[in-house]
Design an enzyme around this catalytic site. Structure first.
Site, PDB file in Angstrom:
ATOM      1  N   GLU A 259      -1.310   8.630   5.644  1.00  0.00           N
ATOM      2  CA  GLU A 259      -2.306   8.982   6.651  1.00  0.00           C
ATOM      3  C   GLU A 259      -2.763  10.406   6.380  1.00  0.00           C
ATOM      4  O   GLU A 259      -1.978  11.253   5.977  1.00  0.00           O
ATOM      5  CB  GLU A 259      -1.692   8.880   8.047  1.00  0.00           C
ATOM      6  CG  GLU A 259      -1.471   7.439   8.436  1.00  0.00           C
ATOM      7  CD  GLU A 259      -0.885   7.303   9.828  1.00  0.00           C
ATOM      8  OE1 GLU A 259      -1.201   8.127  10.701  1.00  0.00           O
ATOM      9  OE2 GLU A 259      -0.104   6.372  10.030  1.00  0.00           O
TER      10      GLU A 259
ATOM     11  N   LYS B 258       2.078  14.599  11.452  1.00  0.00           N
ATOM     12  CA  LYS B 258       1.800  15.466  10.305  1.00  0.00           C
ATOM     13  C   LYS B 258       0.344  15.916  10.425  1.00  0.00           C
ATOM     14  O   LYS B 258      -0.400  15.362  11.247  1.00  0.00           O
ATOM     15  CB  LYS B 258       2.070  14.731   8.996  1.00  0.00           C
ATOM     16  CG  LYS B 258       1.145  13.563   8.734  1.00  0.00           C
ATOM     17  CD  LYS B 258       1.485  12.983   7.382  1.00  0.00           C
ATOM     18  CE  LYS B 258       0.304  12.278   6.783  1.00  0.00           C
ATOM     19  NZ  LYS B 258       0.551  11.763   5.470  1.00  0.00           N
TER      20      LYS B 258
ATOM     21  N   CYS C  77       5.623   4.741   9.577  1.00  0.00           N
ATOM     22  CA  CYS C  77       6.042   4.058   8.340  1.00  0.00           C
ATOM     23  C   CYS C  77       7.437   4.458   7.878  1.00  0.00           C
ATOM     24  O   CYS C  77       8.296   3.602   7.682  1.00  0.00           O
ATOM     25  CB  CYS C  77       5.015   4.315   7.251  1.00  0.00           C
ATOM     26  SG  CYS C  77       3.397   3.746   7.761  1.00  0.00           S
TER      27      CYS C  77
ATOM     28  N   GLU D 195       0.847  -1.205   0.000  1.00  0.00           N
ATOM     29  CA  GLU D 195       0.000   0.000   0.000  1.00  0.00           C
ATOM     30  C   GLU D 195       0.873   1.242   0.000  1.00  0.00           C
ATOM     31  O   GLU D 195       1.962   1.237   0.580  1.00  0.00           O
ATOM     32  CB  GLU D 195      -0.958  -0.027   1.199  1.00  0.00           C
ATOM     33  CG  GLU D 195      -0.291  -0.233   2.551  1.00  0.00           C
ATOM     34  CD  GLU D 195       0.044   1.055   3.259  1.00  0.00           C
ATOM     35  OE1 GLU D 195      -0.354   2.117   2.762  1.00  0.00           O
ATOM     36  OE2 GLU D 195       0.716   0.989   4.297  1.00  0.00           O
TER      37      GLU D 195
ATOM     38  N   ASN E 286       9.431   4.162   0.389  1.00  0.00           N
ATOM     39  CA  ASN E 286       9.423   4.924   1.641  1.00  0.00           C
ATOM     40  C   ASN E 286      10.818   5.441   1.998  1.00  0.00           C
ATOM     41  O   ASN E 286      10.971   6.565   2.478  1.00  0.00           O
ATOM     42  CB  ASN E 286       8.863   4.065   2.782  1.00  0.00           C
ATOM     43  CG  ASN E 286       7.348   4.177   2.880  1.00  0.00           C
ATOM     44  OD1 ASN E 286       6.719   4.835   2.047  1.00  0.00           O
ATOM     45  ND2 ASN E 286       6.758   3.560   3.881  1.00  0.00           N
TER      46      ASN E 286
ATOM     47  N   LYS F  71       8.140  -1.406  -2.058  1.00  0.00           N
ATOM     48  CA  LYS F  71       7.534  -0.642  -0.963  1.00  0.00           C
ATOM     49  C   LYS F  71       8.608  -0.022  -0.063  1.00  0.00           C
ATOM     50  O   LYS F  71       8.578   1.166   0.267  1.00  0.00           O
ATOM     51  CB  LYS F  71       6.598  -1.545  -0.150  1.00  0.00           C
ATOM     52  CG  LYS F  71       6.074  -0.941   1.133  1.00  0.00           C
ATOM     53  CD  LYS F  71       5.243   0.314   0.866  1.00  0.00           C
ATOM     54  CE  LYS F  71       5.013   1.134   2.101  1.00  0.00           C
ATOM     55  NZ  LYS F  71       3.778   0.940   2.765  1.00  0.00           N
TER      56      LYS F  71
HETATM   57  C1  UGA Z   1       4.138   7.248   4.142  1.00  0.00           C
HETATM   58  C2  UGA Z   1       4.239   7.249   2.609  1.00  0.00           C
HETATM   59  O1  UGA Z   1       4.189   8.596   2.123  1.00  0.00           O
HETATM   60  C3  UGA Z   1       3.086   6.440   1.991  1.00  0.00           C
HETATM   61  O2  UGA Z   1       3.239   6.375   0.583  1.00  0.00           O
HETATM   62  C4  UGA Z   1       3.117   5.019   2.579  1.00  0.00           C
HETATM   63  O3  UGA Z   1       2.067   4.237   2.077  1.00  0.00           O
HETATM   64  C5  UGA Z   1       2.998   5.099   4.091  1.00  0.00           C
HETATM   65  O4  UGA Z   1       4.087   5.890   4.616  1.00  0.00           O
HETATM   66  C6  UGA Z   1       3.062   3.695   4.634  1.00  0.00           C
HETATM   67  O5  UGA Z   1       4.083   3.040   4.488  1.00  0.00           O
HETATM   68  O6  UGA Z   1       2.044   3.216   5.159  1.00  0.00           O
HETATM   69  P1  UGA Z   1       2.735   8.617   5.937  1.00  0.00           P
HETATM   70  O7  UGA Z   1       3.571   7.926   6.962  1.00  0.00           O
HETATM   71  O8  UGA Z   1       1.267   8.666   6.140  1.00  0.00           O
HETATM   72  O9  UGA Z   1       2.961   7.939   4.490  1.00  0.00           O
HETATM   73  O10 UGA Z   1       3.253  10.110   5.872  1.00  0.00           O
HETATM   74  P2  UGA Z   1       4.004  11.046   4.822  1.00  0.00           P
HETATM   75  O11 UGA Z   1       3.029  11.916   4.130  1.00  0.00           O
HETATM   76  O12 UGA Z   1       4.902  10.255   3.957  1.00  0.00           O
HETATM   77  O13 UGA Z   1       4.878  11.961   5.798  1.00  0.00           O
HETATM   78  C7  UGA Z   1       5.877  11.372   6.627  1.00  0.00           C
HETATM   79  C8  UGA Z   1       6.609  12.422   7.402  1.00  0.00           C
HETATM   80  O14 UGA Z   1       7.437  13.207   6.555  1.00  0.00           O
HETATM   81  C9  UGA Z   1       5.719  13.406   8.154  1.00  0.00           C
HETATM   82  O15 UGA Z   1       6.251  13.604   9.445  1.00  0.00           O
HETATM   83  C10 UGA Z   1       5.840  14.673   7.339  1.00  0.00           C
HETATM   84  O16 UGA Z   1       5.656  15.838   8.100  1.00  0.00           O
HETATM   85  C11 UGA Z   1       7.264  14.582   6.831  1.00  0.00           C
HETATM   86  N1  UGA Z   1       7.532  15.358   5.607  1.00  0.00           N
HETATM   87  C12 UGA Z   1       6.879  15.061   4.460  1.00  0.00           C
HETATM   88  C13 UGA Z   1       8.465  16.382   5.638  1.00  0.00           C
HETATM   89  O17 UGA Z   1       9.089  16.662   6.692  1.00  0.00           O
HETATM   90  N2  UGA Z   1       8.718  17.083   4.488  1.00  0.00           N
HETATM   91  C14 UGA Z   1       8.078  16.805   3.325  1.00  0.00           C
HETATM   92  O18 UGA Z   1       8.371  17.480   2.309  1.00  0.00           O
HETATM   93  C15 UGA Z   1       7.136  15.776   3.302  1.00  0.00           C
END
Ligand code: UGA
Length: 419
Positions: free
Chosen positions: A145, A310, A250, A141, A198, A194
């Site tokens: 979130e 986030k 994740c 997946e 990530n 996957k």
């Molecule tokens: C992440 C991946 O983006 C999904 O594709 C994956 O399916 C999921 O893990 C999983 O393995 O289940 P998620 O953990 O929900 O999704 O969150 P992200 O949107 O990836 O953000 C992760 C962290 O990175 C957050 O703390 C966010 O604030 C930070 N972030 C994100 C930054 O510091 N800078 C950015 O430019 C983007």
């Protein structure tokens, strides 16, 4: 993740039975109570339950018997010694084997180490006493979130790992209506895709955070650097926002797992270790900025805006806020905090935090305001009011949500990341 996948598959017109061994959780789902925050999910659940396509049970047999496809979405707890605890996975594989009635596609949906599919296959085969035909598929997946429902409905790609054509056909048909590219690989490749995805996202974040550190030393704005890089289609603009570092279960877990996967394969993934180090350092930087602005921390009150890892989620797992708050407390600061959704979860993790009902309550009497999560509602605060309420006009903006010039014109001492 299981609930999102189940609900979205029902929305696509399938009959879905969601199984969990937690009776309370299943009772709540039946009543339409969702114990976490995920935009758009609740309405979709209600709609599909009403339409008779979605139901819940604690009985594995009831879920598996009538199903052609069974998704495994069990938790993937980390072992203290590193690696993933596979006991829940083996348990459910055994139960599936005993309940299968007819040819069944068993899908590894949880993010698990490469070659875990072999364990699933073995566990099913050993308990498949009636010799029912089955295939194991890895279908990772890519749901974020906070936008999991729309990520499911509008995927960038769908990865199907299987060695079997029949299973590949069934899985392809399941996702056909989503009109996304479908990549069919073998099982191990799908598992690795996957982890690589990530890990690459965390690499991008640490890269831009490293750039932010250079920018701070040179008086350059990192968001302009990211913008300038992002127009290059080979690079892209997403996941180049400097900040307090990545958090969440994740990205943190998968980077650690990929380092282990690489080690087991005989490769030292030094690059990813540095990614982790930069990420940890980013949190320390925020603490150092608060300390720098206030000089001494004992007895000071720090107001924290945003606790979840986030925005648009109440998930506190591996949230940078936990580390930053504990570090500030360790240095003698008192903490006041507000988050639109995550305060209940935060209460179970953080001690000695005074929670407020809105950002203004947090600003009142604080010596500095620290933005850790970029919730939309923080972007349009009445900053003049915030300034009147603060003991000192100090803002440390860990997510660069404010315009430095405008905030400074209001009389704040302001520091963002990489500016
Ligand atoms: C992440 C991946 O983006 C999904 O594709 C994956 O399916 C999921 O893990 C999983 O393995 O289940 P998620 O953990 O929900 O999704 O969150 P992200 O949107 O990836 O953000 C992760 C962290 O990175 C957050 O703390 C966010 O604030 C930070 N972030 C994100 C930054 O510091 N800078 C950015 O430019 C983007």
């Amino acid at each position: 993740m299981g609930l999102v996948v189940g609900t979205c598959l029902a929305e696509l017109g399938n009959i879905v039975i969601c199984v969990d061994d937690d009776i309370r959780k299943i009772d709540d789902f039946k009543k339409g109570i969702i114990p976490f925050y995920e935009p758009g999910l609740e309405e979709m659940i209600h709609r599909n339950v009403r339409a008779g396509r979605l139901s819940f049970t604690t009985d594995v047999e009831q879920g598996v018997k009538p199903s052609n496809v069974v998704f495994i979405a069990v938790g993937t707890p980390q072992k203290l010694a590193g690696g993933v605890e596979l006991a829940p996975l083996k348990r459910i594989s055994r139960q599936i084997a005993r309940a299968m009635q007819d040819y069944t596609v068993v899908v590894e949906k949880s993010t698990l180490p490469v070659k875990t599919s072999i364990y699933i296959k073995k566990a099913i085969a050993l308990n498949n006493v009636r010799n029912i035909a089955f295939d194991v598929v890895c279908n990772p997946e890519f749901l974020r979130e906070g936008s999991a429902v729309s990520d499911f409905m509008k995927p960038a790609r769908i990865v199907i790992g299987t060695e079997n054509e029949r299973a590949a056909k069934i899985m392809t048909e399941l996702y056909e209506s989503l009109a996304a590219p479908i990549i069919v690989t073998n099982l191990e490749t799908a598992e690795l895709i996957k982890h690589a995805s990530n890990a690459f996202l965390s690499l991008r974040i640490s890269f831009i955070n490293a750039m932010a550190n250079i920018c701070e030393r040179m008086g350059i704005d990192v968001s302009k650097v990211a913008e300038g890089m992002g127009y290059d289609k080979r690079i892209g603009r997403q996941f180049l926002d400097a900040g307090v570092g990545y958090g969440g279960y994740c990205l943190s877990k998968d980077a650690a797992n990929l380092i282990k996967i690489a080690k087991d394969a005989g490769y030292d993934f030094e690059l990813l270790k540095v990614v982790q180090k930069i990420n940890e350092n980013q949190r320390d930087q925020i603490v150092a900025k608060v300390e720098g602005a206030l000089r001494d921390l004992p007895g000071r009150t720090i107001g924290i805006l945003g606790l979840s890892f986030k925005p648009d989620t109440d998930d506190m797992r591996e949230a940078p806020s936990i580390y930053i708050i504990k570090k500030l407390q360790g240095k003698g600061a008192k903490i006041k905090a507000y988050d639109p959704k995550a305060m209940e979860n935060a209460r179970a993790i953080l001690e000695d935090v005074e929670y407020g009902q809105n950002p203004y309550e947090i600003a009142k009497g604080s010596d500095a305001l620290v933005v850790i999560t970029e919730w939309g509602e923080f972007k349009n605060l009445d900053l003049s009011k915030v300034k009147r309420l603060l003991n000192q006009p100090v803002i440390i903006d860990g997510r660069n949500i404010y315009d430095p010039q405008k905030v400074r014109e209001l009389g704040f001492r302001y520091q963002g990341v990489g500016q």
